[in-house]
Each structure stands twice: as structure tokens, then as C-alpha cells.
Motif scaffolding. Structure first.
Motif, PDB file in Angstrom:
ATOM      1  N   VAL A  43       0.737  -1.230  -0.063  1.00 39.65           N
ATOM      2  CA  VAL A  43       0.204   0.140   0.017  1.00 39.65           C
ATOM      3  C   VAL A  43       0.925   1.114  -0.020  1.00 39.65           C
ATOM      4  N   ARG A  44       1.849   1.329   0.796  1.00 42.57           N
ATOM      5  CA  ARG A  44       2.798   2.642   0.746  1.00 42.57           C
ATOM      6  C   ARG A  44       3.452   2.550  -0.553  1.00 42.57           C
ATOM      7  N   ARG A  45       3.836   1.500  -1.455  1.00 45.95           N
ATOM      8  CA  ARG A  45       4.423   1.849  -2.614  1.00 45.95           C
ATOM      9  C   ARG A  45       3.469   2.028  -3.536  1.00 45.95           C
ATOM     10  N   HIS A  46       2.169   1.350  -3.532  1.00 43.74           N
ATOM     11  CA  HIS A  46       1.448   1.492  -4.701  1.00 43.74           C
ATOM     12  C   HIS A  46      -0.024   2.222  -4.453  1.00 43.74           C
ATOM     13  N   GLY A  47      -0.263   2.532  -3.369  1.00 40.87           N
ATOM     14  CA  GLY A  47      -1.305   3.419  -2.766  1.00 40.87           C
ATOM     15  C   GLY A  47      -2.582   2.700  -2.435  1.00 40.87           C
ATOM     16  N   ARG A  48      -2.551   1.227  -3.039  1.00 39.30           N
ATOM     17  CA  ARG A  48      -3.582   0.326  -2.807  1.00 39.30           C
ATOM     18  C   ARG A  48      -3.216  -0.985  -3.289  1.00 39.30           C
ATOM     19  N   VAL A  49      -4.068  -2.018  -3.039  1.00 37.75           N
ATOM     20  CA  VAL A  49      -3.759  -3.417  -3.377  1.00 37.75           C
ATOM     21  C   VAL A  49      -5.076  -3.834  -4.351  1.00 37.75           C
ATOM     22  N   ASP A  50      -5.047  -4.228  -5.594  1.00 39.70           N
ATOM     23  CA  ASP A  50      -6.272  -4.502  -6.086  1.00 39.70           C
ATOM     24  C   ASP A  50      -6.605  -5.897  -6.306  1.00 39.70           C
ATOM     25  N   VAL A  51      -5.447  -6.562  -6.231  1.00 42.26           N
ATOM     26  CA  VAL A  51      -5.732  -7.925  -6.442  1.00 42.26           C
ATOM     27  C   VAL A  51      -4.563  -8.725  -5.528  1.00 42.26           C
ATOM     28  N   TRP A  52      -4.966  -9.809  -4.680  1.00 37.89           N
ATOM     29  CA  TRP A  52      -4.058 -10.281  -3.859  1.00 37.89           C
ATOM     30  C   TRP A  52      -4.134 -11.972  -4.213  1.00 37.89           C
ATOM     31  N   VAL A  53      -2.966 -12.496  -4.632  1.00 32.66           N
ATOM     32  CA  VAL A  53      -2.847 -13.990  -4.979  1.00 32.66           C
ATOM     33  C   VAL A  53      -2.135 -14.660  -4.077  1.00 32.66           C
ATOM     34  N   ASN A  54      -2.767 -15.668  -3.436  1.00 30.35           N
ATOM     35  CA  ASN A  54      -2.346 -16.668  -2.318  1.00 30.35           C
ATOM     36  C   ASN A  54      -1.619 -17.730  -3.049  1.00 30.35           C
ATOM     37  N   ASN A  55      -0.494 -17.606  -3.383  1.00 31.92           N
ATOM     38  CA  ASN A  55       0.399 -18.534  -4.281  1.00 31.92           C
ATOM     39  C   ASN A  55       1.266 -19.209  -3.429  1.00 31.92           C
ATOM     40  N   ALA A  56       1.528 -18.985  -2.415  1.00 35.35           N
ATOM     41  CA  ALA A  56       2.885 -19.707  -1.770  1.00 35.35           C
ATOM     42  C   ALA A  56       2.388 -20.962  -1.392  1.00 35.35           C
ATOM     43  N   GLY A  57       3.187 -22.176  -1.804  1.00 36.90           N
ATOM     44  CA  GLY A  57       2.813 -23.327  -1.266  1.00 36.90           C
ATOM     45  C   GLY A  57       4.035 -24.376  -1.326  1.00 36.90           C
ATOM     46  N   VAL A  58       4.120 -25.383  -0.456  1.00 36.29           N
ATOM     47  CA  VAL A  58       5.341 -26.174  -0.174  1.00 36.29           C
ATOM     48  C   VAL A  58       4.630 -27.533  -0.348  1.00 36.29           C
ATOM     49  N   SER A  59       5.262 -28.542  -0.737  1.00 37.32           N
ATOM     50  CA  SER A  59       4.720 -30.127  -0.628  1.00 37.32           C
ATOM     51  C   SER A  59       5.625 -30.732   0.176  1.00 37.32           C
ATOM     52  N   HIS A  60       5.476 -32.140   0.360  1.00 34.30           N
ATOM     53  CA  HIS A  60       6.369 -33.015   1.285  1.00 34.30           C
ATOM     54  C   HIS A  60       6.683 -34.143   0.543  1.00 34.30           C
ATOM     55  N   ARG A  61       7.565 -35.028   1.210  1.00 31.80           N
ATOM     56  CA  ARG A  61       8.166 -36.360   0.782  1.00 31.80           C
ATOM     57  C   ARG A  61       6.938 -37.112   0.333  1.00 31.80           C
ATOM     58  N   ARG A  62       6.810 -38.047  -0.612  1.00 30.22           N
ATOM     59  CA  ARG A  62       5.832 -38.866  -1.017  1.00 30.22           C
ATOM     60  C   ARG A  62       5.864 -40.131  -0.169  1.00 30.22           C
ATOM     61  N   LEU A  63       4.993 -39.777   1.079  1.00 33.22           N
ATOM     62  CA  LEU A  63       5.108 -40.893   2.065  1.00 33.22           C
ATOM     63  C   LEU A  63       3.936 -41.058   2.628  1.00 33.22           C
ATOM     64  N   PRO A  64       3.536 -42.141   3.222  1.00 30.65           N
ATOM     65  CA  PRO A  64       2.201 -42.371   3.857  1.00 30.65           C
ATOM     66  C   PRO A  64       1.975 -41.525   5.274  1.00 30.65           C
ATOM     67  N   LEU A  65       0.856 -41.038   5.562  1.00 24.31           N
ATOM     68  CA  LEU A  65       0.673 -40.145   6.552  1.00 24.31           C
ATOM     69  C   LEU A  65       1.591 -40.664   7.796  1.00 24.31           C
ATOM     70  N   TRP A  66       1.671 -42.024   8.109  1.00 26.97           N
ATOM     71  CA  TRP A  66       1.942 -42.469   9.379  1.00 26.97           C
ATOM     72  C   TRP A  66       3.460 -42.308   9.257  1.00 26.97           C
ATOM     73  N   ARG A  67       4.245 -42.363   7.994  1.00 24.93           N
ATOM     74  CA  ARG A  67       5.609 -42.241   8.017  1.00 24.93           C
ATOM     75  C   ARG A  67       6.191 -40.752   7.848  1.00 24.93           C
ATOM     76  N   LEU A  68       5.056 -40.017   7.663  1.00 25.93           N
ATOM     77  CA  LEU A  68       5.711 -38.541   7.464  1.00 25.93           C
ATOM     78  C   LEU A  68       6.070 -37.694   8.694  1.00 25.93           C
ATOM     79  N   PRO A  69       7.293 -37.553   8.853  1.00 26.45           N
ATOM     80  CA  PRO A  69       7.544 -36.724  10.104  1.00 26.45           C
ATOM     81  C   PRO A  69       6.526 -35.353  10.421  1.00 26.45           C
ATOM     82  N   ALA A  70       6.337 -35.291  11.779  1.00 27.85           N
ATOM     83  CA  ALA A  70       5.594 -34.142  12.092  1.00 27.85           C
ATOM     84  C   ALA A  70       5.777 -33.066  11.536  1.00 27.85           C
TER      85      ALA A  70
END
Length: 254
Positions: A70-97
Motif C-alpha cells: 500500500v505504501r508503494r502503490h497506494g492500494r492493493v487491487d488483487v491479492w494472489v495466495n500462491n505460496a505453497g510447499v509439498s512434502h515427501r511422498r510418504l504415507p501419513l504414518w511415516r511422514l515426520p510431524a
């Protein structure tokens, strides 16, 4: 087209970077965030955008990103929630917490934070649009070994539909579905043997960032309507690609 002010979370690598680059090419004012300081600095230099180090799982850091845009551009017209990560292909019971927790924090809590901050800020400044990034699991399909990732994306789809009904006046929300894009998010966690088995599907359905990002970028602004669902890889396109696969020269994108 009138330039818009657009924030892309996770915009320093992969599809997010490609989307930010394409939006800049269209003349829009862009702000991005990432968690790697070197990547943030490189993106700011390469694209000439506002780039901040921010962890979307932290509401305060997301608020700081909003204020900086907002300081740089005066406003925000569109917000894109793109951030994402994945995990190793493991069954839930083997995936570290800690792996499961991080996927939940970025993919779901990050979208919750971004949507909440953007909705409140846009309501106070006359409106705007929030896009959330759909992914594997969003339609209810399950893939063994990707249970946590898929669960977060299923939740994001529900959250976005709910947000489109409860957002404050002037604020709208929708889903961007990029399909199968060749980034480290797609290929993460495969063993060499597993990747060889997946190569045929990748060759049929996967597309490089350089193809998908410009297509999405145009629609980020032109199709910013409440409840919008923008799909690159439609059911018709999937059916066509499988039907023509024996005659196609498509190869696994790099």
C-alpha cells in the motif's frame, strides 16, 4: 488495460515468479514475498518489483507485506495466495510431524492469513479481489503419499468458496487452477524410479511455467469476479491430450 496493484505470495520462484514476471510485462504494479532472502533480493532486481521476506504462516508478516504494498502503490487491487510447499511422498504414518506441520502452515494457514488480511484491507479501501491457488486434492481426488498436501488443497477450495459468500462488500474471491506445472513443487519427493513411472503422465499433462504463467496473468485481472474459477487444464483439455497422446510429440517439460 488500467494497471492494477497486485500482490503475489511465494512470488520469488516457480509459478509465482512466472506469474509476477508476466504481470509486470502486462504493465501492472507488483509486490511479492518469499522466505529466502537471496531469492527475494534477486527477484526485486530482476523484475523491478517490491519484494519482501515474509513467512505467510505468520499473520504479522503478512500484514507487513500488505502495508508495504500500500505504501508503494497506494492500494492493493488483487491479492494472489500462491505460496505453497509439498512434502515427501510418504504415507501419513511415516511422514515426520515437522514436514506435515510445515505443509499445513504454508498451504492452509498461509491462505487463511493472506485472505483475512487482504479482505480486511480491501474492505477499508474500496474493494478488491482475492485469488487462491487450487492444487491436487482440491476436487476430492486422492493420491497415496500426498495425503497432507491434498488435504490442504481440499481445504483451500472450501475456504475460497466460503469466502466468496462471506467477504465484505466490494471484496470478491476465486480460484486459480494452473493444472500440472513443471516446478520443484510438482517433482519434489520422487525417487528416480518413481519419476520415471510418472514421466508419461507428465509428458501428457504437464506444462512449463513459461506457457501457463502468461495465460494466468491475463485472467488474474480480467476474470476477477466473485466465485470465479479459472482453469488452465480443463477436463476437455485433459481428455483431448490423452486421446491424442499416441500421435503427439509432447515430451516431459523441463
Amino acid at each position: 488495460m488500467t494497471p492494477s496493484s497486485i500482490v503475489v505470495t511465494g512470488g520469488t520462484r516457480g509459478l509465482g515468479y512466472g506469474l509476477a514476471r508476466s504481470l509486470v510485462a502486462l504493465g501492472h504494479r507488483v509486490a511479492v514475498c518469499g522466505t529466502d532472502a537471496d531469492g527475494v533480493a534477486a527477484t526485486a532486481a530482476e523484475l523491478g518489483v517490491l519484494a519482501r521476506v515474509a513467512d505467510v504462516a505468520d499473520r504479522g508478516q503478512v500484514e507487513d507485506l500488505w502495508e508495504a504494498a500500500v505504501r508503494r502503490h497506494g492500494r492493493v487491487d488483487v491479492w494472489v495466495n500462491n505460496a505453497g510447499v509439498s512434502h515427501r511422498r510418504l504415507p501419513l504414518w511415516r511422514l515426520p510431524a515437522h514436514e506435515a506441520r510445515r505443509v499445513m502452515e504454508v498451504n492452509l494457514l498461509g491462505v487463511l492469513n493472506g485472505s483475512a488480511v487482504a479482505a480486511a484491507g480491501m474492505a477499508a479501501r474500496g474493494g478488491g479481489h482475492i485469488w487462491n491457488m487450487e492444487g491436487l486434492g482440491g476436487d476430492g481426488r486422492t493420491v497415496p503419499g500426498l495425503g497432507v498436501y491434498g488435504a490442504t488443497k481440499r481445504a483451500v477450495t472450501y475456504l475460497t468458496r466460503a469466502l466468496s459468500k462471506e467477504a465484505p462488500e466490494g471484496v470478491s474471491a476465486g480460484l486459480l487452477s494452473p493444472g500440472m506445472v513443471v516446478t520443484d513443487l510438482l517433482t519434489y519427493g520422487y525417487s528416480e524410479e518413481e519419476r520415471e513411472r510418472a514421466a508419461r503422465i507428465f509428458a501428457i499433462l504437464a506444462d512449463p511455467v513459461e506457457i501457463v504463467a502468461p495465460w494466468l496473468a491475463e485472467r488474474v485481472v480480467t476474470q476477477a469476479r466473485n466465485g470465479a474459477h479459472v482453469r488452465w487444464l480443463t477436463p476437455a483439455k485433459i481428455a483431448y491430450r490423452f486421446a491424442t497422446a499416441p500421435f503427439s510429440r509432447r515430451r516431459v517439460p523441463r
